[in-house]
Motif scaffolding. Structure first.
Motif, PDB file in Angstrom:
ATOM      1  N   ASP A  44       0.836  -1.200   0.000  1.00 40.25           N
ATOM      2  CA  ASP A  44       0.000   0.000   0.000  1.00 40.25           C
ATOM      3  C   ASP A  44       0.872   1.252   0.000  1.00 40.25           C
ATOM      4  O   ASP A  44       0.617   2.202  -0.749  1.00 40.25           O
ATOM      5  CB  ASP A  44      -0.922  -0.013   1.215  1.00 40.25           C
ATOM      6  CG  ASP A  44      -1.831   1.216   1.264  1.00 40.25           C
ATOM      7  OD1 ASP A  44      -2.690   1.347   0.374  1.00 40.25           O
ATOM      8  OD2 ASP A  44      -1.674   2.040   2.180  1.00 40.25           O
ATOM      9  N   VAL A  50      -4.425  -0.984  -2.765  1.00 37.22           N
ATOM     10  CA  VAL A  50      -5.115  -0.150  -1.777  1.00 37.22           C
ATOM     11  C   VAL A  50      -5.555  -1.030  -0.623  1.00 37.22           C
ATOM     12  O   VAL A  50      -6.226  -2.050  -0.827  1.00 37.22           O
ATOM     13  CB  VAL A  50      -6.340   0.551  -2.408  1.00 37.22           C
ATOM     14  CG1 VAL A  50      -7.138   1.279  -1.343  1.00 37.22           C
ATOM     15  CG2 VAL A  50      -5.897   1.523  -3.490  1.00 37.22           C
ATOM     16  N   ARG A  51      -5.130  -0.684   0.574  1.00 38.23           N
ATOM     17  CA  ARG A  51      -5.560  -1.408   1.775  1.00 38.23           C
ATOM     18  C   ARG A  51      -7.024  -1.161   2.022  1.00 38.23           C
ATOM     19  O   ARG A  51      -7.501  -0.035   1.988  1.00 38.23           O
ATOM     20  CB  ARG A  51      -4.775  -0.896   2.963  1.00 38.23           C
ATOM     21  CG  ARG A  51      -3.768  -1.695   3.672  1.00 38.23           C
ATOM     22  CD  ARG A  51      -3.741  -3.157   3.658  1.00 38.23           C
ATOM     23  NE  ARG A  51      -3.428  -3.641   5.002  1.00 38.23           N
ATOM     24  CZ  ARG A  51      -4.200  -4.426   5.686  1.00 38.23           C
ATOM     25  NH1 ARG A  51      -5.343  -4.846   5.197  1.00 38.23           N
ATOM     26  NH2 ARG A  51      -3.849  -4.835   6.883  1.00 38.23           N
ATOM     27  N   ALA A  56      -7.359  -6.166   0.783  1.00 37.79           N
ATOM     28  CA  ALA A  56      -6.756  -5.214  -0.144  1.00 37.79           C
ATOM     29  C   ALA A  56      -7.406  -5.341  -1.512  1.00 37.79           C
ATOM     30  O   ALA A  56      -8.047  -6.349  -1.830  1.00 37.79           O
ATOM     31  CB  ALA A  56      -5.252  -5.457  -0.255  1.00 37.79           C
ATOM     32  N   THR A  59      -5.087  -0.891  -7.105  1.00 38.97           N
ATOM     33  CA  THR A  59      -5.344   0.501  -7.465  1.00 38.97           C
ATOM     34  C   THR A  59      -5.896   0.526  -8.887  1.00 38.97           C
ATOM     35  O   THR A  59      -5.593  -0.352  -9.690  1.00 38.97           O
ATOM     36  CB  THR A  59      -4.058   1.321  -7.413  1.00 38.97           C
ATOM     37  OG1 THR A  59      -3.134   0.766  -8.353  1.00 38.97           O
ATOM     38  CG2 THR A  59      -3.450   1.310  -6.025  1.00 38.97           C
TER      39      THR A  59
END
Length: 253
Positions: A44, A50-51, A56, A59
């Motif tokens: 991340d 993206v957490r 997760a 992106t």
């Protein structure tokens, strides 16, 4: 399994599923959930995913589809030509060099025509540049043909690279992050790039200014593993300084 390979598998899984929970990833990779959480936190921070709550997701940028070789060749052509010419000047006669995939390495091969060097590659565009040049000893790695990007990939390519010892590898990428992470877009290419790094005494990254920060969701290496970086004047100066601090030379084409 090394931590870098595990993180690459995490990103690969997300490319397939879009998202995954910590529990799912821990079970599939047979490690603890705390280990997965640390991996996800690092990925991340590097911008590779993206957490989310409990897991997760990729992106949006990581999901950008690959463009063809022909389309890529038209982008930043003047900068790529400058990088290729400067990179070719690093090659001495009788050297063994590995040329990665990409349009810049195709141009680099053009600058090696007529030189007494050995070129090893999985780049079919490099083959087209050098196939009729009797001065260059040309070694083509095996593998599965990816027609869209004129490359050979797969286990045959990786196995062949384990038999190679080169003076230099000229490595391409789709992005160089501000934290010094060198990344790429394509899952099938990344392990081959890593095998190329292992095959050579020195690593030269060829990346025009458009690659800073560029795109990419898969970790290839860090600038700490790069002996030289050839780029153009518009590249991010802070990222270039990271390369110098790690002991790498920076050449501005």
């Amino acid at each position: 399994m090394t931590s870098s390979k595990r993180r690459a598998q995490i990103v690969s899984s997300l490319r397939t599923k879009g998202a995954a929970s910590v529990k799912e990833l821990a079970e599939s990779l047979q490690v603890s959930e705390s280990t997965i959480r640390r991996d996800l936190d690092l990925l991340d921070r590097n911008g590779e995913l993206v957490r989310t709550y409990g897991g997760a997701a990729l992106t949006p940028r990581a999901a950008v589809p690959e463009v063809s070789f022909a389309v890529s060749a038209e982008h930043d052509s003047a900068e790529k030509e400058a990088v290729a010419a400067r990179a070719a000047a690093l090659v001495e006669d009788d050297m063994v060099v590995v040329l990665d995939i990409g349009t810049s390495t195709r141009l680099l091969a053009r600058h090696l025509r007529g030189r007494p060097v050995t070129v090893i590659t999985a780049n079919l565009a490099v083959l087209d540049e050098l196939r009729d040049d009797e001065a260059v000893r040309l070694c083509l790695l095996g593998g599965v043909v990816r027609r869209n990007y004129l490359t050979l990939v797969g286990s045959l390519t990786e196995t062949a690279l384990r038999q190679v010892r080169a003076d230099l590898v000229f490595l391409s990428c789709t992005g160089v992050r501000p934290n010094g992470l060198v990344v790429d877009d394509m899952e099938v290419e990344t392990p081959i790039k890593q095998a190329m790094i292992e095959s050579a005494d020195r690593v030269v990254l060829v990346a025009s200014e458009a690659k800073f920060p560029g795109t990419g969701s898969l970790r290839v290496c860090s600038l700490a593993q790069v002996d030289a970086l050839v780029t153009t004047a518009g590249a991010d100066p802070k990222t270039l300084e990271l390369c110098r601090q790690a002991g790498g030379k920076v050449f501005i084409a």
